[in-house]
Design an enzyme around this catalytic site. Sequence first.
Site, short mmCIF file in Angstrom:
data_model
loop_
_atom_site.label_atom_id
_atom_site.label_comp_id
_atom_site.label_asym_id
_atom_site.label_seq_id
_atom_site.Cartn_x
_atom_site.Cartn_y
_atom_site.Cartn_z
N LYS A 1 38.56 14.43 49.46
CA LYS A 1 39.20 15.44 48.60
C LYS A 1 40.58 15.83 49.12
O LYS A 1 40.72 16.34 50.23
CB LYS A 1 38.30 16.68 48.51
CG LYS A 1 37.12 16.46 47.58
CD LYS A 1 36.57 17.76 47.03
CE LYS A 1 35.45 17.45 46.02
NZ LYS A 1 34.20 18.10 46.36
N ARG B 1 35.54 49.89 34.87
CA ARG B 1 36.28 48.81 34.19
C ARG B 1 35.37 47.87 33.41
O ARG B 1 35.85 47.04 32.65
CB ARG B 1 37.11 48.03 35.22
CG ARG B 1 38.16 48.93 35.88
CD ARG B 1 38.99 48.17 36.89
NE ARG B 1 39.81 47.14 36.29
CZ ARG B 1 40.56 46.30 36.97
NH1 ARG B 1 40.60 46.37 38.27
NH2 ARG B 1 41.29 45.39 36.35
N HIS C 1 31.16 56.99 33.14
CA HIS C 1 31.05 55.56 33.41
C HIS C 1 29.65 55.15 33.90
O HIS C 1 29.46 54.03 34.34
CB HIS C 1 32.11 55.12 34.42
CG HIS C 1 33.51 55.41 33.97
ND1 HIS C 1 34.03 54.90 32.81
CD2 HIS C 1 34.49 56.17 34.51
CE1 HIS C 1 35.28 55.34 32.66
NE2 HIS C 1 35.57 56.11 33.67
N PRO D 1 34.06 43.63 44.93
CA PRO D 1 33.08 43.40 45.99
C PRO D 1 32.88 41.92 46.26
O PRO D 1 32.83 41.12 45.34
CB PRO D 1 31.79 44.02 45.43
CG PRO D 1 31.98 44.03 43.96
CD PRO D 1 33.44 44.15 43.71
N GLU D 2 32.81 41.57 47.53
CA GLU D 2 32.46 40.20 47.90
C GLU D 2 31.02 40.20 48.41
O GLU D 2 30.35 41.23 48.43
CB GLU D 2 33.44 39.66 48.94
CG GLU D 2 34.84 39.45 48.32
CD GLU D 2 35.62 38.32 48.99
OE1 GLU D 2 35.00 37.46 49.64
OE2 GLU D 2 36.85 38.32 48.85
#
Length: 296
Positions: free
Chosen positions: A169, A126, A104, A2-3
């Site tokens: 940079k 996981r 889970h 997920p973002e």
Amino acid sequence: MPELPEVETVRRGLAPTMEGARIARLELRRKDLRFPFPDGLEARVTGRSIVALGRRAKYLLIDLDNGTTIISHLGMSGSFRIEVEQLSDRPGEFHHPRSKDEKHDHAIFHLEGPKGASRVIYNDPRRFGFMDVAQRCELDLNPFLFGLGPEPTGNELSAAYLAERFAGKAQPLKSALLDQKNIAGLGNIYVCEALWRAHLRPTRAAASIVTTSGKPNKQMELLVASIRDVIADAIKAGGSSLRDHIKTDGSLGYFQHSFAVYDRESLPCGNPGCGGTVARIVQAGRSTFYCPACQK
Ligand SMILES: [Zn+2]
């Protein structure tokens, strides 16, 4: 994985059930996820009411009425689902929208809300997710949250701010955008998408969109607008998919977006009139998708 938009969608999905509810019990079915659960976590939250459900970067923040905040990260495969007590003559009977993967289910918030009892269940096959707890007033000092840059959706993120961070940079633009100290919560997918929208090549130097006097140039302005838009669009898409999601199985998992370049190697670029083909390269061990024709 997920973002930020997915985490925000989860937050919005959970808020109506969690905000204002009292935690009758927090049931932890194991000692750890990615990290051990904090010592005494259950005792610190039992009996407390949830005053707000917030988010910082990819962390969910569950604010309690005693000034404590539970910090929750979904890792790679974490998800929440809501079970609501059935309105029947058999109290304690819960509706199970789906029963798979119950092995889970690692943490269960037993809630008492104005509309009745519910369970908010954290499932993570996981176990890369984790939970921590902190005093609300010391959140910025929490090891997970310390030093994070501004949110990509807030007013804090401006072209002038990013120009200051990127000045001088030589680091590739993509790596600079993934650096959580520059912007919090941006991940691989939305960096690729924002750079495509801004017509910027991921490999160019971060400093190349900053003027010699350290000010943002036009490309930097466009990039910042693209970052905001791509995140806002994804949150909007998440909101609409969330409604369908809850209807079908009660879970607040992830949804499939359509992306412009991400995971679209060898497919045509969607930029009108471009005619280019999406390419994939590897930067710092992660796939970058971009259009060599219109991203300069
Ligand atoms: Zn293109």
